[in-house]
Design a protein around this motif. Sequence first.
Motif, mmCIF file in Angstrom:
data_model
loop_
_atom_site.group_PDB
_atom_site.id
_atom_site.type_symbol
_atom_site.label_atom_id
_atom_site.label_comp_id
_atom_site.label_asym_id
_atom_site.label_seq_id
_atom_site.Cartn_x
_atom_site.Cartn_y
_atom_site.Cartn_z
ATOM 1 N N LYS A 30 4.353 -1.120 13.518
ATOM 2 C CA LYS A 30 3.964 0.250 13.880
ATOM 3 C C LYS A 30 4.451 0.512 15.303
ATOM 4 O O LYS A 30 4.397 -0.386 16.145
ATOM 5 N N ASN A 54 -2.559 5.301 15.173
ATOM 6 C CA ASN A 54 -2.970 6.310 14.187
ATOM 7 C C ASN A 54 -3.292 7.645 14.867
ATOM 8 O O ASN A 54 -2.877 8.712 14.407
ATOM 9 N N SER A 71 -9.368 0.915 14.040
ATOM 10 C CA SER A 71 -8.199 0.476 13.265
ATOM 11 C C SER A 71 -8.018 -1.037 13.419
ATOM 12 O O SER A 71 -7.659 -1.534 14.482
ATOM 13 N N GLN A 130 0.837 -1.199 0.000
ATOM 14 C CA GLN A 130 0.000 0.000 0.000
ATOM 15 C C GLN A 130 0.877 1.255 0.000
ATOM 16 O O GLN A 130 0.589 2.240 -0.667
ATOM 17 N N LYS A 175 -4.861 -1.238 -1.800
ATOM 18 C CA LYS A 175 -5.164 0.194 -1.694
ATOM 19 C C LYS A 175 -3.930 1.050 -1.913
ATOM 20 O O LYS A 175 -2.808 0.559 -1.907
ATOM 21 N N HIS A 181 -5.833 -3.138 12.189
ATOM 22 C CA HIS A 181 -4.506 -3.763 12.255
ATOM 23 C C HIS A 181 -3.587 -3.227 13.343
ATOM 24 O O HIS A 181 -2.553 -3.839 13.624
#
Length: 326
Positions: free
Chosen positions: A222, A226, A210, A45, A111, A212
């Motif tokens: 991560k 987010n 979220s 992505q 995406k 994931h």
Amino acid sequence: MTTIAPEETAREAVFDATVAADERIEPRDWMPDAYRSSLVRQIAQHAHSEIIGMQPEANWITRAPSLRRKAILMAKVQDEAGHGLYLYSAAETLGAGRDELLDKLHSGRQKYSSIFNYPTLTWADVGAIGWLVDGAAITNQVPLCRCSYGPYARAMIRVCKEESFHQRQGYELLLTLSRGTDAQHAMAQDAVNRWWWPSLMMFGPPDDESAHSAQSMAWKIKRHSNDELRQRFVDICVPQAEALGLTLPDPDLRWNEERGHWDFGPIDWAEFREVLKGNGPCNEERIGRRRRAHEEGAWVREAAAAHAARKARNAARTAGTGEATR
Ligand code: FAQ
């Protein structure tokens, strides 16, 4: 009941210990299938975003207002292509070939970032993309330099250096416009008004939606959620907007002494979901153009493959007879 072989348990323990010790997982290391597929999903992505992200700004290369601006913009757009290549290469180390990933992009099975489905209406949009879109990309990607997967983390180091140059050129462009004529100032303000909210959406859905984040953070793909990164970005942008002499289009922006952060207004998540579904202002145009570019580039891929095959044949003959052929 399925039984887990002792070697499997031992390999998993090594993987877990490597992640816990903040060391890197490398391509030859054993990794859980779900870790591999989640990385391919995110890296693909990301790669797709870099190459589709060339389009909105490339739209202004022929209309840049000076040779200096044109040279800078061409270099920036070319950098984004390079970022795509590092990322497709990182995905290749996980066994996901570039052809396969591009096929998934072109058929809508993977995406790319929502942000690139918005139009670049004026020259000031090039500045707003540099300041806000590259700024958001850096905020998101600096922590990815510490991602647990080695090839992705290392690719991010170079990408972030280049993105900081992009961010500064956007900021400098907007500053020039903001300090220019009234019409130029208004053009800069209008661009910031249009790009602000979509830039906040780049960080992904709110934490409680979220899918994931929790697993990606446990695997140290991560490092921050987010919402954490979105807040960090808002806190960075507010004083920068003030220095630019521009306002951010949010009547709810207020310094919150208790939190030590800027409060901001609600994000239109319905718009985000529509853009993800393919209904943004430029989704069709962007993907259509990407597919055409791929089809029109088929002869280059064929020529490169034919050249490589001939070189390999020649090398084999030379090895056999000590002689090369043309
Ligand atoms: N747009 O569970 P989460 C750039 C999807 S590069 C579209 O929170 P995750 C440089 C997400 O994939 C910009 N889709 O997902 C440049 C998932 O769908 P899936 C790109 C989005 O992965 C500048 C679903 O929603 N940067 O700008 C978006 O934990 C200028 C659920 O979301 C990266 O890709 C979105 N905004 O967190 C180039 C950075 N947000 O896969 C040219 C690396 C979420 O289940 C000019 N990626 N989704 O079908 C990441 O850090 C993460 O993947 C996030 C999403 C933070 C984007």
